[in-house]
Design a protein around this motif. Sequence first.
Motif, short mmCIF file in Angstrom:
data_model
loop_
_atom_site.label_atom_id
_atom_site.label_comp_id
_atom_site.label_asym_id
_atom_site.label_seq_id
_atom_site.Cartn_x
_atom_site.Cartn_y
_atom_site.Cartn_z
N SER A 126 -22.14 -5.61 -26.54
CA SER A 126 -22.24 -6.41 -27.77
C SER A 126 -20.93 -7.00 -28.24
N GLU A 127 -19.82 -6.48 -27.81
CA GLU A 127 -18.53 -6.98 -28.27
C GLU A 127 -17.76 -7.58 -27.09
N ALA A 128 -17.67 -8.90 -27.08
CA ALA A 128 -16.97 -9.55 -25.97
C ALA A 128 -15.51 -9.12 -25.91
N SER A 129 -14.95 -8.67 -27.03
CA SER A 129 -13.55 -8.25 -27.03
C SER A 129 -13.36 -6.81 -26.56
N ALA A 130 -14.43 -6.02 -26.53
CA ALA A 130 -14.33 -4.63 -26.08
C ALA A 130 -14.49 -4.60 -24.57
N ALA A 131 -13.45 -4.19 -23.87
CA ALA A 131 -13.50 -4.13 -22.41
C ALA A 131 -13.50 -2.68 -21.95
N ALA A 132 -14.23 -2.41 -20.91
CA ALA A 132 -14.26 -1.06 -20.34
C ALA A 132 -12.85 -0.68 -19.88
N PRO A 133 -12.37 0.52 -20.24
CA PRO A 133 -10.99 0.90 -19.95
C PRO A 133 -10.74 1.35 -18.51
N LEU A 136 -16.64 0.62 -16.47
CA LEU A 136 -17.26 -0.69 -16.23
C LEU A 136 -18.51 -0.51 -15.37
N MET A 137 -18.43 0.33 -14.35
CA MET A 137 -19.59 0.55 -13.48
C MET A 137 -20.75 1.12 -14.29
N ARG A 138 -20.47 2.08 -15.15
CA ARG A 138 -21.51 2.66 -16.00
C ARG A 138 -22.12 1.61 -16.92
N ALA A 161 -8.61 -7.11 -17.64
CA ALA A 161 -9.95 -6.51 -17.78
C ALA A 161 -10.53 -6.17 -16.42
N TRP A 162 -11.21 -5.03 -16.34
CA TRP A 162 -11.88 -4.64 -15.10
C TRP A 162 -13.08 -5.55 -14.85
N VAL A 163 -13.25 -5.96 -13.59
CA VAL A 163 -14.42 -6.73 -13.17
C VAL A 163 -14.93 -6.19 -11.83
N TYR A 164 -16.21 -6.37 -11.62
CA TYR A 164 -16.85 -5.99 -10.37
C TYR A 164 -16.54 -7.04 -9.31
N VAL A 165 -16.11 -6.60 -8.12
CA VAL A 165 -15.82 -7.52 -7.02
C VAL A 165 -17.02 -7.59 -6.07
N ASP A 166 -17.32 -6.47 -5.45
CA ASP A 166 -18.44 -6.41 -4.51
C ASP A 166 -18.72 -4.96 -4.17
N GLY A 167 -19.69 -4.74 -3.30
CA GLY A 167 -20.02 -3.38 -2.92
C GLY A 167 -20.50 -3.31 -1.48
N GLU A 168 -20.40 -2.13 -0.96
CA GLU A 168 -20.95 -1.86 0.38
C GLU A 168 -21.94 -0.72 0.24
#
Length: 137
Positions: free
Chosen positions: A34-41, A46-48, A126-133
């Motif tokens: 809900s908060e664009a300014s709140a980033a997973a630490p 981030l995965m959760r 900010a953490w971002v998802y890249v990809d997965g195997e």
Amino acid sequence: MSRRTSRSQQRPTNTACPCGLPQSYDDCCGRYHSEASAAAPTAEALMRSRYSAFVKGDAAYLMRTWHPRTRPARLDLDPGMRWTGLEILDTDDGSAFHSTGTVTFRASYRGGSLHERSRFERVDGAWVYVDGEFPDQ
């Protein structure tokens, strides 16, 4: 005569977080949604939060937290998919002191499970998802 509220009319104001941590959704992953300014630490946080976004059907959050170089043009979520649980199997790096990290997890859904080793990077802090195997299950 007293007035009763039936159970079907009572709604919890703050439900449990789908990611499996003991906090409420609002205090856990919901604040990132809900908060664009709140980033997973961390990469794990981030995965959760991304798992919870899949549970909630929040495609906008999933797109926002996907690395720009690997992000698809669009994301169509299956409204019939019912996610039932998340198990973190391993994490490697991904803390405030790292620029990359991996999280290996098992996400269960009605009828099966998904086993993935996801890669994460920081973009503009900010953490971002890249990809997965998908390791052999």
